[in-house]
Design a protein around this motif. Structure first.
Motif, short mmCIF file in Angstrom:
data_model
loop_
_atom_site.label_atom_id
_atom_site.label_comp_id
_atom_site.label_asym_id
_atom_site.label_seq_id
_atom_site.Cartn_x
_atom_site.Cartn_y
_atom_site.Cartn_z
N TYR A 249 -0.57 -26.06 7.18
CA TYR A 249 0.24 -25.10 7.94
C TYR A 249 0.90 -25.78 9.13
CZ TYR A 249 1.53 -21.25 10.96
OH TYR A 249 2.24 -20.41 11.78
N ARG A 369 -11.58 -23.02 22.27
CA ARG A 369 -10.65 -23.06 21.15
C ARG A 369 -11.35 -23.60 19.90
NH1 ARG A 369 -6.52 -25.40 24.03
NH2 ARG A 369 -6.22 -27.29 22.82
N LEU A 376 -13.55 -18.94 12.83
CA LEU A 376 -12.49 -18.47 11.93
C LEU A 376 -12.86 -18.68 10.46
CD1 LEU A 376 -9.61 -17.25 12.07
CD2 LEU A 376 -8.69 -19.56 12.03
N LEU A 385 -15.22 -14.33 16.96
CA LEU A 385 -14.19 -15.11 17.65
C LEU A 385 -14.45 -15.21 19.15
CD1 LEU A 385 -11.02 -13.86 15.70
CD2 LEU A 385 -11.98 -16.17 15.66
N PHE B 244 -3.40 -13.28 7.38
CA PHE B 244 -4.12 -12.84 8.58
C PHE B 244 -4.74 -14.01 9.33
CE2 PHE B 244 -7.92 -10.42 10.41
CZ PHE B 244 -7.20 -9.97 11.50
N LYS B 245 -5.41 -14.90 8.58
CA LYS B 245 -6.07 -16.04 9.22
C LYS B 245 -5.07 -16.93 9.95
CE LYS B 245 -10.22 -17.75 7.19
NZ LYS B 245 -10.94 -18.77 6.41
N LEU B 246 -3.90 -17.11 9.36
CA LEU B 246 -2.88 -17.94 10.01
C LEU B 246 -2.36 -17.28 11.28
CD1 LEU B 246 -0.76 -19.27 6.99
CD2 LEU B 246 -2.40 -20.53 8.38
N ILE B 248 -4.14 -15.24 13.23
CA ILE B 248 -5.21 -15.44 14.21
C ILE B 248 -5.21 -16.89 14.71
CG2 ILE B 248 -7.71 -15.34 14.60
CD1 ILE B 248 -6.51 -12.63 14.13
N TYR B 249 -5.00 -17.81 13.78
CA TYR B 249 -4.94 -19.22 14.16
C TYR B 249 -3.88 -19.45 15.25
CZ TYR B 249 -4.07 -24.21 14.01
OH TYR B 249 -3.89 -25.52 14.38
N ASN B 250 -2.70 -18.87 15.03
CA ASN B 250 -1.64 -18.99 16.03
C ASN B 250 -2.08 -18.42 17.37
OD1 ASN B 250 1.11 -20.10 15.19
ND2 ASN B 250 0.49 -18.95 13.39
N ILE B 252 -4.99 -18.29 18.52
CA ILE B 252 -6.01 -19.15 19.13
C ILE B 252 -5.38 -20.39 19.77
CG2 ILE B 252 -7.99 -20.68 18.65
CD1 ILE B 252 -8.81 -18.69 16.43
N VAL B 253 -4.46 -21.03 19.06
CA VAL B 253 -4.01 -22.34 19.53
C VAL B 253 -2.72 -22.33 20.35
CG1 VAL B 253 -5.22 -23.59 17.69
CG2 VAL B 253 -2.80 -22.98 17.39
N VAL B 254 -1.95 -21.24 20.28
CA VAL B 254 -0.70 -21.20 21.05
C VAL B 254 -0.82 -20.15 22.15
CG1 VAL B 254 1.80 -20.91 20.93
CG2 VAL B 254 0.56 -21.79 18.94
N PHE B 277 -8.44 -10.27 18.44
CA PHE B 277 -9.65 -11.02 18.11
C PHE B 277 -10.82 -10.13 17.68
CE2 PHE B 277 -7.82 -14.38 21.08
CZ PHE B 277 -7.29 -15.10 20.02
N ALA B 306 6.04 -14.63 13.53
CA ALA B 306 5.12 -15.47 14.31
C ALA B 306 4.57 -16.59 13.43
CB ALA B 306 3.99 -14.63 14.88
N ILE B 307 4.24 -16.26 12.21
CA ILE B 307 3.66 -17.26 11.30
C ILE B 307 4.70 -18.28 10.86
CG2 ILE B 307 2.71 -17.54 8.97
CD1 ILE B 307 1.25 -14.79 9.63
N VAL B 308 5.90 -17.79 10.55
CA VAL B 308 6.97 -18.68 10.09
C VAL B 308 7.59 -19.44 11.27
CG1 VAL B 308 9.19 -18.73 8.85
CG2 VAL B 308 7.40 -17.18 8.09
#
Lengths: 400, 400
Positions: A249, A369, A376, A385, B244-246, B248-250, B252-254, B277, B306-308
């Motif tokens: 990703y 993080r 996750l 989380l 969904f996971k992607l 949430i990933y965003n 978390i990290v951004v 969360f 957001a994902i793209v």
């Protein structure tokens, strides 16, 4: 009060770890044994198979008196940085001894090599420089320079290297910690195979993690029960492969996502680019990218850092003093923590106050993080989380 | 040569779509019917259940002569932007007619409303302004202003709105395309339920996508077979929940990953922050965040953007001319494409040359990124991540 420190990952806690703990008490005659433990990602650049809270429980139930956290920024890093973080924490705590396993088992040999590294005597320095000029990577050039200039003859195996680094930082930090080593018994650190022996490497146990029957006799029963409970609750086993999609990703949405990242040099990003969109698994991708200089472990850390978005200045890590955070303790550990609390400030429960502390902010944000990214991968991740803010240290009043 | 255009998503191609296609030929007496189709993400802010190549095959096998791509930036967007993209492509192609389904089925009513929107007569403009002042969202204020100032009384249902937008852009672009509408038959666009009827909405079919028996009679057999083949090959069904996971990933990290993003206003990012969360699913999260102004569809698009990492300037979309890209055609379509090739430049096979074209670069990069993220949900995704560069248009010489 005699206090011994040990530096651990417990991924998971097995019979070899129990032996190490018993030997630590025996050699040092310590009243208290405190452990500094990797959190949710380990030194080899992998997620821990179960989270740090479960592994802390294993440690305390198996007799460690207090577990402190080795922050992600140090834990998931080179031997040098890993060792600095751990020794720096044990030094703040003022422990009297450390005891670690090594392949050689000879503390004098390790000390002598460490002294060379710590103070980089002139002949060592010039030798290092010439090997670097010849094109060797820094760790390899350092190893060759040591072999050439240092009288001792020592194998640069993973635990010897870690041990040397521990001692080096004891010297550099002018610490009063006295180091001891024991020879590692049973399978070596990296032996991937399980034998009939009740000793197995953590690596071998992790590789057979889904064969619960085979790993059961390699660890104390409390470890096994905690492992089972974690798995049954959907909180593991967490493995590197679980992060493959997130890595891809990143490659899709962030242009040049590896460029100028920690430890990414010499066009490594181009090697990744060549394989990233046509490899069926993380394992396959990293095997494809692997070179002599970029070992699997190093690549795994680059992989994890990309996902966690770790941009921590690596040189800065060696000049700051990491926070001290308690993850768990037993009754004796509680007394110890009470005794040291006037001397040293430690985190018990994480809160916004700690996050505002400029000295710890970046380390803690990274820790949070990485913990969220571990969570996750759990079945009901939305329940976990925010664990970092909800968890208090684990307290176990007796060994049950 | 009489050419009719239709604007479609075919997610998946069902009996209602076949009826629309037959009616299009009947009403316009066209020799050629060309479709502009959403790619791998659809207007409602969801991934298409199977990719655009499979859906193109459905379309051609069911009798559409050529399928062109509606780029992601337009397809996964508001009715206004979606309609602009589609009409702009059909206008470049110089089609004579468009035929679309609507709830009202009355082209004169739709035209009159569209005229108001297209040229924003003075009374409409001032009315719009006052509704905006009262705090209504732009689409709602526009609807109220239309009701007030436009003599026709029209329901602002999803297909009426799309139809009005199509006609509006025909007017605005000074296009010679003549619009027709047919009343939609059977279940409405949003009816989530399957009945005994052989007509069902695409939404209802998608909701029952795992109940293959129930959806089989709602679509032509070729559609069903292609759907089956895609599913059996692990290339679907792709659903919003897969992302969904992607998402949430965003988160978390951004930091502030939604702030100032497309259509994110009025503190919407804070509503997301509150629930992100601790929600067990994308559906649950979006239901929690939903408000009167932020409908589910709008939130789904924000989620996908957001994902793209879609940061395309939304105003710019309405002033540029999108590329024309062929996804598939039959024998008649081939003749048509040959005839128009001197008049209009269209993409058949994607290559670096097209990507270097400054006019199309950003649109194509977004298209590729979104396609990779669709492929990321397939079982063997490493085989499909680079499909955009490997695929040629689908050519089917006869109807099976």
């Amino acid at each position: 009060m005699r206090v011994a420190g040990i530096i651990v990952e417990y991924n998971p806690f097995h019979n070899g770890h129990l032996y190490h703990l018993q030997k630590t008490r025996e050699i040092t005659n310590a009243d208290i044994v405190v452990g500094v433990m990797s959190g949710n990602f380990i030194q080899r650049g992998e997620p821990a198979i179960v989270n740090k809270w479960a592994r802390t429980k294993m440690a305390i139930l198996n007799g460690v008196d207090v577990i402190f956290e080795l922050p992600f920024a140090y834990a998931c890093n080179s031997a040098e940085i890993f060792a600095y973080g751990a020794i720096s924490i044990l030094n703040q705590l003022g422990v009297d001894f450390i005891v670690f396993g090594s392949e050689c088992g000879d503390i004098d040999k390790l000390k002598e090599t460490a002294k060379h590294l710590a103070f980089e005597e002139d002949d060592f320095k010039s030798s290092l420089k010439s090997y670097l000029k010849e094109g060797y990577s820094f760790p390899k050039a350092r190893e060759l320079a040591l072999i050439k200039t240092c009288k001792t003859n020592i194998e640069f195996s993973s635990n010897n290297i870690l041990g040397i680094e521990y001692i080096k930082w004891i010297y550099r930090l002018n610490s009063k910690i006295e180091p001891f080593t024991i020879r590692r018994i049973g399978a070596s650190y990296n032996d991937p195979n399980l034998t009939q022996d009740t000793y197995a490497s953590a690596t071998a146990i992790r590789r057979n993690i889904n064969n619960l029957h085979a790993i059961k006799n390699k660890m104390p029963s409390v470890s096994y029960e905690i492992l089972l409970e974690e798995f049954e609750s959907g909180r593991g086993p967490v493995i590197l492969e679980d992060y493959f999609k997130l890595f891809i990703y990143n490659a899709i949405v962030v242009p040049d996502f590896l460029k100028n990242k920690i430890d990414v040099k010499e066009g490594l990003e181009n090697r990744f680019e060549k394989y990233i969109f046509n490899s069926p698994s993380a394992k396959n991708l990293l095997e494809n990218v692997k070179t002599k200089r970029y070992t699997l472990t190093r690549l795994q850390r680059i992989f994890i850092h990309a996902i966690v978005r770790n941009n921590f200045d690596q040189k800065a890590l060696l000049s700051i003093t990491p926070y001290v955070r308690v993850l768990g303790f037993n009754y004796k550990g509680k007394e110890y923590l009470n005794k040291i609390k006037d001397k040293i400030e430690y985190i018990t429960k994480l809160n916004q106050q700690w996050l505002k502390n400029p000295q710890y902010k970046e380390l803690l944000e990274l820790e949070i993080r990485s913990s969220m990214l571990h969570a996750l991968q759990y079945k009901d991740f939305h329940k976990y989380l925010q664990t970092e803010f909800k968890s208090s240290p684990i307290y176990i009043s007796s060994r049950s």
